[in-house]
Design a protein around this motif. Structure first.
Motif, PDB file in Angstrom:
ATOM      1  N   ARG A  13      -5.030   5.569  -5.022  1.00 55.97           N
ATOM      2  CA  ARG A  13      -4.584   4.316  -4.433  1.00 55.97           C
ATOM      3  C   ARG A  13      -3.549   3.637  -5.334  1.00 55.97           C
ATOM      4  O   ARG A  13      -2.555   3.084  -4.868  1.00 55.97           O
ATOM      5  N   LEU A  28       2.679   0.310   3.479  1.00 60.07           N
ATOM      6  CA  LEU A  28       2.297   1.722   3.478  1.00 60.07           C
ATOM      7  C   LEU A  28       0.894   1.903   2.904  1.00 60.07           C
ATOM      8  O   LEU A  28       0.037   2.559   3.507  1.00 60.07           O
ATOM      9  N   THR A  29       0.648   1.285   1.750  1.00 57.84           N
ATOM     10  CA  THR A  29      -0.686   1.369   1.166  1.00 57.84           C
ATOM     11  C   THR A  29      -1.713   0.784   2.116  1.00 57.84           C
ATOM     12  O   THR A  29      -2.824   1.302   2.260  1.00 57.84           O
ATOM     13  N   ASP A  31      -1.603   0.726   5.336  1.00 60.93           N
ATOM     14  CA  ASP A  31      -1.868   1.695   6.407  1.00 60.93           C
ATOM     15  C   ASP A  31      -2.882   2.739   5.953  1.00 60.93           C
ATOM     16  O   ASP A  31      -3.825   3.063   6.674  1.00 60.93           O
ATOM     17  N   TRP A  52      -8.620  13.539   2.131  1.00 59.49           N
ATOM     18  CA  TRP A  52      -7.540  13.162   3.047  1.00 59.49           C
ATOM     19  C   TRP A  52      -6.589  12.175   2.388  1.00 59.49           C
ATOM     20  O   TRP A  52      -5.376  12.319   2.456  1.00 59.49           O
ATOM     21  N   ARG A  55      -4.488  13.892  -0.131  1.00 59.94           N
ATOM     22  CA  ARG A  55      -3.462  14.706   0.506  1.00 59.94           C
ATOM     23  C   ARG A  55      -2.319  13.846   1.015  1.00 59.94           C
ATOM     24  O   ARG A  55      -1.156  14.192   0.865  1.00 59.94           O
ATOM     25  N   GLN A  56      -2.662  12.710   1.600  1.00 60.73           N
ATOM     26  CA  GLN A  56      -1.639  11.813   2.119  1.00 60.73           C
ATOM     27  C   GLN A  56      -0.713  11.339   0.989  1.00 60.73           C
ATOM     28  O   GLN A  56       0.504  11.383   1.107  1.00 60.73           O
ATOM     29  N   GLY A  59       1.141  14.369  -0.589  1.00 62.67           N
ATOM     30  CA  GLY A  59       2.090  14.906   0.362  1.00 62.67           C
ATOM     31  C   GLY A  59       3.280  13.979   0.562  1.00 62.67           C
ATOM     32  O   GLY A  59       4.401  14.415   0.837  1.00 62.67           O
ATOM     33  N   SER A  60       3.048  12.674   0.376  1.00 61.97           N
ATOM     34  CA  SER A  60       4.120  11.701   0.566  1.00 61.97           C
ATOM     35  C   SER A  60       4.994  11.568  -0.665  1.00 61.97           C
ATOM     36  O   SER A  60       6.057  10.950  -0.625  1.00 61.97           O
TER      37      SER A  60
END
Lengths: 862, 117
Positions: A13, A28-29, A31, A52, A55-56, A59-60
């Motif tokens: 985070r 964005l955070t 969301d 998840w 990964r988000q 991946g971002s």
């Protein structure tokens, strides 16, 4: 684990929030958090949801990183500045590296200074804790300490201590541990509590069986077992009770203490004197008030013992703040180093500044065009400042990287007894210091170019090559080079002073010959060797075995080895003094020696004879040896051999005089010493001294084996070559010299780069002028020589200013110098010569370049 | 990104469609979930935002900052709304694609060593 439910993984985070950059409300955070809490977590469970989230974020990463750093997210000026810097990689790299180096060295040293000097001691109300000095004046006995505690009204509490060695014998291998006997209120006074168990209470001092362990000792010998508290352990053959273990970050009064036992309340229960003390002042009491009272009370106590304090004694009594006293030895060298790196930093700033000014010169046209097109002066100035700030930021990054790498190496070089070296790290303070330094650097280096850029009027475009501007720039360059040189001189003088001082230290005649000598100190336990008879027997057996080793020339022993701490002082009465004067009789160091100590150490006999085996027999005459200093003191009128001295009411006859040795430190002049044969005062732990031929490392190992063979139950210190012990006392001077030399060399390099760059710049600007002169018939060598001489002018001015500063600031470094004054002409002359040579070398390339100017081409270029 | 024909890239189209479906209330999370659910593709929030920023730059969508729900812990919601230019771009893209699809039967296509029927 402790993360509340519904919260995404902390690290992921934090990463997301950073990437988000707080832009647009951190949507964005938000969301990610919302989906995590409202959808992923309820539907898929903790583990899958965490995965998840990770990964988000990961991946971002590539996209967000680009977005975060993309120009459209930075202000126009910053974007422009980045482009400018990217287009000039050479300039950018030179600036960032110079700044990074300057800041990095500062950050490293600041980390040390902060940990050792600035960080408050972990005691309660440190400013109230004091220490009466010097120790030697009132080595107290237990009764005197109690008297003092009772009489001093300015002290809220008073706690005595004395160094001691504890022999730990639990679990097999015996180990000697350095520690102290302390008044039971020692820890309470400091405000130190135990991590496990407790510190001492008054009851512990009623008996004599309590011990407090230091953290490292507890881990090392007791496997960090908390159950050891309350248990009885074996100490030199007797049983003592562990009452507590101190915290890991406890700072002992002396750096190597690891165990503490209370001083018994009954003064008779503990023999001998030699206690020092600390005290806590009452609220509102000043150091001066405490000192005045102490100067009154101490002589009262002495008077009761029949000793009349002299005015000198009284004047020598001081009360020092404990923290100041503890850091005393480290303070001066660290201050010198900090000043040195500060200078280095300023030097780096000047270099960067001259880089920026040169750059500004090249960009004069750009600024003029911008001004002509309506760019306000403020805008152009701001542009230059933003560039400087960016460079500063990059410099900080390089500096912190450099500091984190160099700190490890640096702390490894530090002397082991540097107080509190354990806490050296790159903490928030160090980062803050570096950022502050960078800010300062930006202001120092960026302001002048910014002002110059801002002053650029559109008219410049037309008159860009007018002479007025050239002159102005020449003047600025002159000042920069002179400043750089002045600072470099100060650093190089500092380095050469410490080099000369180290050479002087190494050249000191120690009075003994350490080459080929190995020493070891066995500790025959009192359980096995209770009386003098057994001790004598032990050392006799050991000596016999050592003497039998091949290549061994002499074997002896002494209770306090030269160059190591420890001492025993006593008053003495030389023959011819009347008993009535006794209370003011002089004192001497007393050494107990065994066997052929003087031969083994290589101390020459000056007069009379040395000790002989017959001196050790019971009915032999009591004899002593004096060193030359004592012989002079005791018998100023002449021959000492054959005279007598009285020591503790026993009369000894002087049979010989031996040469003086440097006893406690290479730096300290020899003091009076009186040598007793072992039989006169048998000593349990003797430093054995073995002189052999050949290489001492091999001998050291053999000596260790012999000690083990003679009695495996006797613990010992590691056998060491005497030369290594002598070298060890110089290690701090060596470190200081190494560092200052390193800084001096860096300063030279920075100075050379500066001189070279500035001259090269000047030469390229004067190509036309040089071309004309060559066309008019000037000789090329003349042009070259002229360029060197012109380039040397600011160097000489800087040299004069620098030498003046070095002379003026000499007092700062005086405290770390040995044998030479801070105005040492050789050091200053040497530094000046080196500096001029370096400057000339730096000037040669651009000067030769100037001489090779092609007149036709240089004129056509215009 | 050098695409000046007013046509959308494949992912841009998906994102823009998801914004359009949101009826003016779409925000980062809903767009991401919409694409994932309807297309079956796994999408990262970073890709969604990068595309939304690009679409906003092209004038296809506009955004406003609104307050967020409890689970956002104070973080704002950035709501996206499709603009007329965005609708036109969707239509143009669809038109171009439909034109290309017209008369094309994938099952009849023979590729080298590929499927044939």
């Amino acid at each position: 684990m402790s993360r509340p439910t519904g919260r995404p993984p902390t690290l992921a985070r934090a990463l997301a929030a950073w990437l988000d950059g707080g832009r647009l409300g951190g949507s964005l955070t938000g969301d990610l958090d919302e989906e995590y809490a409202d959808y992923q977590l309820p539907a898929r469970g903790r583990r899958a949801a965490d995965a998840w989230y990770w990964r988000q974020v990961l991946g971002s990463l590539p996209r967000l990183l680009r977005r975060r750093l993309s120009p459209s997210h930075l202000s126009g000026d910053v974007r422009f500045a980045l482009r400018v810097l990217r287009r000039r990689p050479g300039y950018t790299a030179a600036t960032v590296l110079t700044l990074g180096l300057g800041l990095g060295v500062n950050a490293t040293l600041f980390a040390v200074v902060h940990a050792v000097l600035v960080r408050p001691l972990p005691y309660a109300e440190v400013e109230q804790l004091v220490r009466p000095v010097p120790d030697e004046l009132f080595f107290l006995d237990a009764r005197e300490a109690q008297d003092l505690a009772a009489r001093m009204t300015t002290f809220e509490s008073f706690a005595a201590w004395g160094r001691t060695l504890f022999l730990f014998t639990n679990g097999g291998e015996a180990e000697e541990v350095r520690g102290a006997r302390v008044s039971w209120n020692h820890f309470d006074m400091l405000g130190v509590e135990a991590a496990i168990g407790r510190t001492f209470v008054r009851d512990d001092a009623e008996g004599d069986d309590a011990i407090v362990l230091g953290h490292a000792l507890w881990v090392r010998r007791f496997g960090a077992d908390p159950a050891v508290v309350g248990r009885a352990i074996d100490l030199s053959g007797r049983s003592v009770r562990v009452v507590g273990v101190l915290a890991e970050d406890h700072v002992p009064i002396e750096y190597d203490w690891e165990a503490w036992r209370p001083i018994p309340l009954d003064p008779e229960a503990i023999a001998g004197s030699g206690l020092a003390a600390n005290a806590r002042l009452r609220d509102g009491v000043t150091l001066e008030q405490a000192r005045d009272e102490f100067r009154r009370v101490i002589p009262e106590i002495w008077a009761e013992d029949g000793y009349v304090a002299s005015d000198e004694d009284r004047a020598a009594i001081q009360i020092a703040r404990l923290d100041v006293w503890l850091m005393g030895d480290a303070r001066t060298p660290l201050t010198v180093l900090m000043v040195a790196v500060g200078l280095l930093f300023l030097l780096a700033c000047v270099n960067v500044s001259s880089l920026m000014i040169a750059q500004g010169g090249r960009r004069a046209d750009e600024f003029a065009v911008r001004a002509a097109l309506g760019g306000s002066r403020g805008r152009v100035g701001r542009q230059v400042l933003i560039e400087a700030a960016l460079l500063g930021g990059l410099g900080v990054a390089v500096a912190l990287g450099l500091a984190s790498v160099s700190l490890g190496t640096f702390t490894a070089l530090l002397p082991v007894d540097l107080p509190r070296a354990g806490g050296i790290a790159i903490g928030p303070e160090v980062v803050a210091f570096t950022v502050l330094g960078a800010l300062l650097a930006v202001l120092l280096t960026g302001t002048a170019p910014a002002l110059r850029a801002a002053a650029g009027a559109p008219a410049r475009l037309v008159s860009a090559r007018s002479g007025a501007r050239g002159r102005e720039r020449t003047r600025a360059r002159f000042v920069l080079v002179a400043t750089e040189m002045a600072m470099a001189v100060v650093l190089v003088v500092g380095a050469s002073l410490t080099l000369r001082s180290l050479a002087a230290l190494r050249a000191v005649d120690l009075g003994f010959d350490p080459a080929g000598v190995v020493t070891v100190r066995p500790s025959p336990p009192s359980g096995v060797y209770p009386e003098n008879e057994q001790l004598t027997d032990y050392y006799a057996r050991l000596s016999e075995r050592l003497e039998a080793l091949p290549g061994v020339e002499a074997v002896g022993g002494i209770q306090f080895l030269p160059m190591t701490p420890g001492g025993w002082w006593s008053r003495y009465v030389p023959e011819g003094w009347s008993a009535g004067e006794e209370e003011n009789h002089p004192s001497t160091a007393v050494r107990v020696v065994w066997g052929d100590y003087f031969e083994a150490m290589g101390i020459p006999l000056v007069a009379g004879r040395g000790f002989e085996r017959t001196d050790e027999t019971e009915d032999a005459e009591r004899v002593v040896l004096l060193n030359e200093a004592l012989a002079r003191d005791a018998f100023p009128d002449g021959e000492a051999v054959g005279r007598s001295v009285v020591l503790s009411e026993v009369t000894f006859r002087v049979v010989g005089v031996v040469a003086d040795v440097r006893q406690s430190d290479v730096r300290e002049a020899s003091h009076p010493e009186l040598y007793l044969p072992f039989s006169a005062n048998p000593w349990r732990r003797m430093h054995m001294v073995v002189r052999g031929e050949g290489e001492s490392a091999g001998l050291a190992a053999t000596v260790g084996e012999v000690v083990r063979e003679v009695d495996p139950g006797v613990s010992m210190t590691e056998p060491r070559p005497m030369a290594a012990i002598v070298a060890g006392t110089l290690s701090d001077a060596e470190l200081l010299t190494t560092l200052l030399t390193l800084f001096g060399l860096t300063a030279l390099a920075l100075g050379a780069v500066g001189v070279h760059g500035v001259t090269a710049q000047a030469v390229s600007e004067q190509r036309r002028e040089i071309g004309i002169r060559l066309a008019l018939g000037a000789a090329r060598e003349e042009v070259t020589r002229g360029t060197v001489l012109r380039g040397l002018r600011p160097v000489v001015v800087g040299l004069i200013i620098g030498v003046g500063t070095a002379l003026f600031a000499g007092r700062l470094i005086e405290g770390v110098l040995f044998g030479i004054p801070s105005s040492d002409p050789a050091a200053i002359a040497g530094a000046s010569v080196v500096l001029v040579l370096v400057a000339v070398t730096a000037l040669v390339v651009p000067a030769v370049h100037a001489g090779r100017t092609d007149p036709v081409r240089s004129l056509r270029e215009e | 990104m050098g695409r000046d024909d007013g046509l959308l890239g494949a992912f841009e189209e998906l994102v823009l469609l998801a914004v359009a479906r949101g009826q003016g209330d779409a925000y980062g999370m809903t767009v991401r979930r919409e694409i994932e659910e309807r297309s079956g593709r796994s999408v990262t929030i970073g890709a969604v935002y990068a595309t939304l920023d690009r679409l906003e730059g092209k004038g296809f969508v506009t955004s406003r900052i609104g307050s967020g729900g409890e689970s956002r812990r104070g973080r704002a919601r950035r709501h996206f709304r499709i603009l007329d230019a965005g609708i036109e771009a969707l239509e143009a893209t669809r038109g171009a694609r439909d034109g290309l699809w017209d008369g094309l039967d994938l099952d009849r296509i023979t590729t080298e060593g590929g499927r044939a029927s």
